[in-house]
Design an enzyme around this catalytic site. Structure first.
Site, PDB file in Angstrom:
ATOM      1  CG  HIS A  13      17.136  31.416  15.366  1.00 33.71           C
ATOM      2  ND1 HIS A  13      18.404  31.548  14.866  1.00 33.71           N
ATOM      3  CD2 HIS A  13      17.251  30.645  16.482  1.00 33.71           C
ATOM      4  CE1 HIS A  13      19.261  30.914  15.652  1.00 33.71           C
ATOM      5  NE2 HIS A  13      18.592  30.355  16.629  1.00 33.71           N
ATOM      6  CG  ASN A  14      11.888  34.301   9.574  1.00 32.61           C
ATOM      7  OD1 ASN A  14      10.750  33.866   9.617  1.00 32.61           O
ATOM      8  ND2 ASN A  14      12.191  35.476   9.061  1.00 32.61           N
ATOM      9  CE  LYS A  17      15.048  33.648   5.638  1.00 35.16           C
ATOM     10  NZ  LYS A  17      16.411  34.230   5.802  1.00 35.16           N
ATOM     11  CG  ASP A  72      22.813  36.821   3.979  1.00 31.93           C
ATOM     12  OD1 ASP A  72      22.381  36.877   5.140  1.00 31.93           O
ATOM     13  OD2 ASP A  72      23.367  37.780   3.424  1.00 31.93           O
ATOM     14  CB  SER A  73      17.654  37.175   0.972  1.00 24.78           C
ATOM     15  OG  SER A  73      16.862  37.126   2.146  1.00 24.78           O
ATOM     16  CE1 TYR A 161      14.146  47.340   3.999  1.00 29.09           C
ATOM     17  CE2 TYR A 161      14.935  45.081   4.246  1.00 29.09           C
ATOM     18  CZ  TYR A 161      15.044  46.419   4.547  1.00 29.09           C
ATOM     19  OH  TYR A 161      16.038  46.859   5.396  1.00 29.09           O
ATOM     20  CE  LYS A 182       8.276  36.745  -0.932  1.00 28.20           C
ATOM     21  NZ  LYS A 182       8.293  37.007   0.520  1.00 28.20           N
TER      22      LYS A 182
END
Length: 208
Positions: A13-14, A17, A72-73, A161, A182
Site C-alpha cells: 500500500h506504499n 515503494k 519484506d525488508s 530508516y 540508492k
C-alpha cells in the site's frame, strides 16, 4: 503476451515503494508495468523476511489472479541483537518512520558498535504458471546492504530508516543519495536485480 504487456501487481500500500520498484525493474525488464495492489493486507506472521515476502505475494496473486511481487525488508542493528529486523515497520509500536528511527537512536545511545545492515527479500508468485499439483510458481531473492547507524538523522530522500543509515564505503546517509544512486546499491536494488532475471524469463516466455 508481449514484453510491453507484462503486468505485475505489487503487494504493497506504499506508493513510494511501487515507484521505486518501477524505476529499478524497468531498466532490467523492458516493458514491465507494475500495478499497485490495494486489497486487504495479509497477516505477516512469518519468521523471516523471505517468509513474509511470500505471504504478501501469495495473497496478492490469489486476490487478483495475476502475477505478483512483494518484498519484506528491514534493518538489523548488531548492538541491538539484530533488532528491529522483521519488526522494522512497527518497531516503536506503530507504523511511524520518524518514531521508529528515533527509537533505534535512543536504544543505541552512545554505543560505539553501530554496524547494521538492511535486508530485503523479493518474492514473485505467478498463479498463471502452476505445476502438476496446481501449485503456483514461486521464487524469492535476498539482498543485503551493510553499513552503520549514524549519530543523528541526515538527508531528506528515501523513507523509513534511510536518514540514519550510512552505507558501507560511504560517509553520507541513504537519505542523502539520489534515487538512482540508492537503487544501484541498496538492499532492495540488489534483491530485485536478482529477481529481474526470473521476470525477464517470464516475459520471454509470454512473447514466444
Amino acid at each position: 503476451m508481449t514484453p510491453e504487456a507484462l503486468k505485475v501487481v505489487v503487494a504493497t500500500h506504499n506508493s513510494h515503494k511501487v515507484a521505486e520498484l518501477q524505476r529499478i525493474l524497468e531498466l532490467q525488464v523492458p516493458g514491465i508495468h507494475l500495478l499497485a495492489y490495494g486489497g486487504p493486507a495479509p497477516v505477516e506472521d512469518g519468521d523471516s523476511f523471505e517468509a513474509n515476502a511470500l505471504i504478501k505475494a501469495r495473497a496478492a496473486a490469489t486476490e487478483t489472479g495475476m502475477p505478483a511481487i512483494a518484498d519484506d525488508s528491514g534493518i538489523s542493528v548488531d548492538a541491538l541483537g539484530g533488532a528491529p529486523g522483521i519488526d522494522s515497520a512497527h518497531f516503536s509500536g506503530e507504523r511511524d518512520d520518524a518514531a521508529n528511527l528515533r527509537l533505534v537512536l535512543e536504544r543505541l545511545g552512545d554505543e560505539s558498535n553501530r554496524s547494521a545492515a538492511f535486508s530485503c527479500a523479493a518474492a514473485f508468485v505467478d498463479p498463471l504458471d502452476t505445476d502438476a499439483e496446481g501449485r503456483a510458481f514461486e521464487h524469492v531473492a535476498l539482498g543485503v546492504w551493510p553499513g552503520r547507524i549514524a549519530l543523528e538523522p541526515a538527508g531528506v530522500g528515501g523513507f523509513g530508516y534511510d536518514p540514519i543509515f550510512v552505507p558501507e564505503g560511504l560517509d553520507v546517509t541513504s537519505a542523502e543519495l539520489s534515487a538512482d544512486e540508492k537503487n544501484a546499491i541498496s538492499h532492495r536494488g540488489r534483491a530485485f536485480a536478482a529477481l529481474a532475471a526470473v521476470l525477464r524469463e517470464r516475459s520471454r516466455r509470454g512473447d514466444s
